[in-house]
Scaffold this motif. Structure first.
Motif, PDB file in Angstrom:
ATOM      1  N   VAL A  32       0.870  -1.205  -0.054  1.00  0.00           N
ATOM      2  CA  VAL A  32       0.331  -0.029  -0.019  1.00  0.00           C
ATOM      3  C   VAL A  32       0.762   1.406   0.154  1.00  0.00           C
ATOM      4  O   VAL A  32       1.927   1.290   0.843  1.00  0.00           O
ATOM      5  CB  VAL A  32      -1.118  -0.012   1.242  1.00  0.00           C
ATOM      6  N   THR A  33       0.622   2.068  -0.824  1.00  0.00           N
ATOM      7  CA  THR A  33       1.547   3.190  -1.117  1.00  0.00           C
ATOM      8  C   THR A  33       0.603   4.594  -0.604  1.00  0.00           C
ATOM      9  O   THR A  33      -0.408   4.527  -0.771  1.00  0.00           O
ATOM     10  CB  THR A  33       2.091   3.306  -2.425  1.00  0.00           C
ATOM     11  N   ASP A  34       1.336   5.735  -0.478  1.00  0.00           N
ATOM     12  CA  ASP A  34       0.754   7.009  -0.231  1.00  0.00           C
ATOM     13  C   ASP A  34      -0.220   7.206  -1.428  1.00  0.00           C
ATOM     14  O   ASP A  34      -1.290   7.785  -1.218  1.00  0.00           O
ATOM     15  CB  ASP A  34       1.699   8.011  -0.140  1.00  0.00           C
ATOM     16  N   ALA A  35       0.049   7.125  -2.663  1.00  0.00           N
ATOM     17  CA  ALA A  35      -0.748   7.409  -3.817  1.00  0.00           C
ATOM     18  C   ALA A  35      -2.103   6.508  -3.887  1.00  0.00           C
ATOM     19  O   ALA A  35      -3.140   7.103  -4.213  1.00  0.00           O
ATOM     20  CB  ALA A  35      -0.043   7.049  -4.942  1.00  0.00           C
ATOM     21  N   MET A  36      -2.045   5.298  -3.270  1.00  0.00           N
ATOM     22  CA  MET A  36      -3.201   4.441  -3.173  1.00  0.00           C
ATOM     23  C   MET A  36      -4.080   4.930  -2.124  1.00  0.00           C
ATOM     24  O   MET A  36      -5.390   4.529  -2.351  1.00  0.00           O
ATOM     25  CB  MET A  36      -2.744   2.981  -2.971  1.00  0.00           C
ATOM     26  N   VAL A  37      -3.572   5.539  -1.153  1.00  0.00           N
ATOM     27  CA  VAL A  37      -4.604   5.955  -0.110  1.00  0.00           C
ATOM     28  C   VAL A  37      -4.998   7.533  -0.312  1.00  0.00           C
ATOM     29  O   VAL A  37      -5.831   7.992   0.516  1.00  0.00           O
ATOM     30  CB  VAL A  37      -3.945   5.751   1.465  1.00  0.00           C
ATOM     31  N   ALA A  38      -4.464   8.134  -1.095  1.00  0.00           N
ATOM     32  CA  ALA A  38      -4.758   9.841  -1.306  1.00  0.00           C
ATOM     33  C   ALA A  38      -6.285   9.779  -1.689  1.00  0.00           C
ATOM     34  O   ALA A  38      -6.810   9.237  -2.477  1.00  0.00           O
ATOM     35  CB  ALA A  38      -3.835  10.216  -2.338  1.00  0.00           C
ATOM     36  N   GLY A  39      -6.868  10.496  -0.925  1.00  0.00           N
ATOM     37  CA  GLY A  39      -8.262  10.881  -1.105  1.00  0.00           C
ATOM     38  C   GLY A  39      -9.260   9.796  -0.427  1.00  0.00           C
ATOM     39  O   GLY A  39     -10.349  10.083  -0.646  1.00  0.00           O
TER      40      GLY A  39
END
Length: 168
Positions: A32-39
């Motif tokens: 899980v990456t920061d981009a995946m959890v954005a928003g």
């Protein structure tokens, strides 16, 4: 799990924006990456959704004190009370296989022949699915030992309280 069976489609699977950067070491394990959890929902919203999902249910977890400590730590942000009855598969494993055995989720899955697909390893959904599968396999084993109600199982797990905190 209802009446000893996994209910297809009864799933809550969502990513949560922790509001802080995800450490690279965690991303390597959980994918899980920061981009995946954005928003995505924050812990308050995600916790409320899970609380609604679990309403009127027994929460079953593997090493429940870890998960419940997290939920209780954030209960004010969620605006909920975590007062569900709790069943821990670590303690069920100790009841069925002896306290001196290894009670990790991997060990329990191996002991019971439960496979976690590689794509779901170290994910909440994969671990929850594996926990549900081992629970379903352990329920008849518990019943065969005379434990047919939540109270009877809870009474027996309390004999293994040194392994984990009793959250009930």
């Amino acid at each position: 799990v209802l009446n000893g069976r996994i209910v297809p489609g009864e799933v809550l699977d969502l990513l949560v924006d922790p509001g802080i950067p995800i450490p690279a070491s965690s991303s390597r394990v959980h994918k899980v990456t920061d981009a995946m959890v954005a928003g995505k929902p924050d812990i308050g919203e995600a916790g409320r959704r899970f609380h609604r999902f679990a309403k009127g249910s027994v929460i079953v977890a593997h090493n429940a004190p870890f998960d419940m400590a997290f939920l209780r730590r954030h209960r004010d942000r969620m605006g909920v009370e975590w007062d569900h009855p709790i069943l821990d598969t670590v303690l069920l494993s100790a009841v069925l296989f002896g306290a001196s055995e290894t009670h990790t989720l991997d060990a329990l899955c191996q002991r019971l022949g439960v496979e976690i697909p590689q794509a779901l390893r170290h994910t909440a959904l994969g671990d929850a699915n594996a926990t549900a599968q081992v629970l379903v396999m352990m329920l008849p084993m518990l019943a065969a030992r005379g434990m047919r109600t939540f109270g009877e199982v809870l009474e027996e797990t309390r004999k293994h309280g040194r392994l984990l905190e009793d959250l009930n």
